[in-house]
Design an enzyme around this catalytic site. Structure first.
Site, PDB file in Angstrom:
ATOM      1  N   ASP A  56     -34.316 -32.207   0.165  1.00  0.00           N
ATOM      2  CA  ASP A  56     -35.889 -31.738   1.228  1.00  0.00           C
ATOM      3  C   ASP A  56     -35.587 -32.794   2.627  1.00  0.00           C
ATOM      4  OD1 ASP A  56     -36.771 -30.832  -1.075  1.00  0.00           O
ATOM      5  OD2 ASP A  56     -37.197 -29.435  -0.860  1.00  0.00           O
ATOM      6  N   HIS A  94     -41.397 -22.499   0.743  1.00  0.00           N
ATOM      7  CA  HIS A  94     -41.874 -22.604   2.738  1.00  0.00           C
ATOM      8  C   HIS A  94     -41.068 -21.714   3.608  1.00  0.00           C
ATOM      9  CE1 HIS A  94     -45.403 -25.604   2.191  1.00  0.00           C
ATOM     10  NE2 HIS A  94     -44.929 -26.035   1.476  1.00  0.00           N
ATOM     11  N   GLU A 123     -36.210 -26.502   3.920  1.00  0.00           N
ATOM     12  CA  GLU A 123     -37.469 -25.411   4.236  1.00  0.00           C
ATOM     13  C   GLU A 123     -38.883 -26.373   4.868  1.00  0.00           C
ATOM     14  OE1 GLU A 123     -39.705 -24.491   0.580  1.00  0.00           O
ATOM     15  OE2 GLU A 123     -40.122 -26.168   0.537  1.00  0.00           O
ATOM     16  N   HIS A 140     -39.709 -33.280  -3.971  1.00  0.00           N
ATOM     17  CA  HIS A 140     -39.276 -34.769  -2.902  1.00  0.00           C
ATOM     18  C   HIS A 140     -39.748 -35.817  -3.667  1.00  0.00           C
ATOM     19  CE1 HIS A 140     -41.322 -32.140   0.649  1.00  0.00           C
ATOM     20  NE2 HIS A 140     -40.449 -32.014  -0.084  1.00  0.00           N
TER      21      HIS A 140
END
Length: 267
Positions: free
Chosen positions: A11, A71, A42, A180
């Site tokens: 990400d 998101h 995203e 994450h």
């Protein structure tokens, strides 16, 4: 063995994440010579969503495909371009009629790979069942495609691990995103599917999951509404490198990648 070399980048968060990608890709291309590069984008626009300009920036750097997640719709400009962007996918288990697509085929100079985006339901907004959705997609894809990579964008590690076992031997890879933090449980499952619970993120190293830490601390300490802003300090970079057997569609290798601004650590 004819193989596909794939680099999947976790990400990307805000401008620090975009800077990390730009500074890291040249070296990673020299080291791994990937034929296909996929990124999760995203969070690329200030930590929430993605824009057409950012997507173009990624493609110009050599990215072949972009996956998204919960998101996806945070930057409203996406409604102006997602239907026409064939190299970008959002979770396939959004309801029928949702803009965009849940899977696509990305192509390099001589190689191609199907990428699929699925979102989990545990601790995330309810969507259609990810297990039933991916089964329905694979019923169509596997008739003519062997090399298939699944980005499973989910919160719960248990749900991600369960998806890995569910798809073992059916797809080339199940790569977790969203939380994450890179997990060191990468492996080739018994039936040949590459798996990792979370690839990790690309963004500010000294924030909290890529967001500026003081705002996050205030939220935790007070319980009051706080506006989160992407951390724009020194970056961290997380990704995985894979090798997929073109004949079988199964993976032969998965390797974690970690890099930090001002220092490099290869996991």
């Amino acid at each position: 063995m004819s193989k596909i070399r794939v680099l999947f980048v976790g990400d990307i968060v805000g401008s620090a994440g975009r800077r990390a990608l730009k500074e890291s890709l040249p070296e990673l291309k020299r080291k791994y010579n990937p034929e296909l590069i996929i990124v999760n984008g995203e969070n690329a626009a200030g930590g929430r969503g993605i824009t057409a300009a950012i997507a173009k920036e990624f493609y110009d750097q050599g990215v072949h495909g972009i996956t998204l997640g919960n998101h996806t719709w945070d930057n409203k400009d996406i409604f102006d371009f997602i239907d026409n962007e064939e190299r970008m996918i959002r979770p396939a288990n959004f309801p029928p009629g949702t803009p965009g697509r849940g899977f696509t085929t990305v192509k390099g100079q001589t190689k191609e790979l199907v990428i699929v985006n699925i979102q989990g339901r545990t601790f995330l907004p309810p969507l259609d069942c990810p297990f039933q959705t991916i089964d329905a997609i694979l019923d169509k894809l596997r008739k003519k495609n062997k090399c298939i990579l699944v980005d499973f964008h989910a919160e719960a590690t248990s749900e991600k691990i369960a998806m890995g076992w569910h798809l073992d031997g059916k797809v080339s890879a199940v790569l977790g995103t969203h939380t994450h933090v890179q997990t060191h449980d990468e492996r080739i499952l018994p039936q040949g599917t590459a798996y990792v619970t979370d690839v990790g993120m690309v963004g500010g190293r000294d924030g909290v999951l890529g967001m500026e830490r003081q705002a996050v601390l205030q939220k935790f300490k007070t319980g009051l509404p706080v506006r989160f802003v992407a951390d724009e300090g020194k970056w961290q970079f997380h990704a995985v490198y894979m090798e997929i057997d073109e004949e079988t569609g199964l993976s032969k290798k998965i390797e974690l990648i970690r890099r930090f601004e001002t220092e490099i650590v290869w996991a």
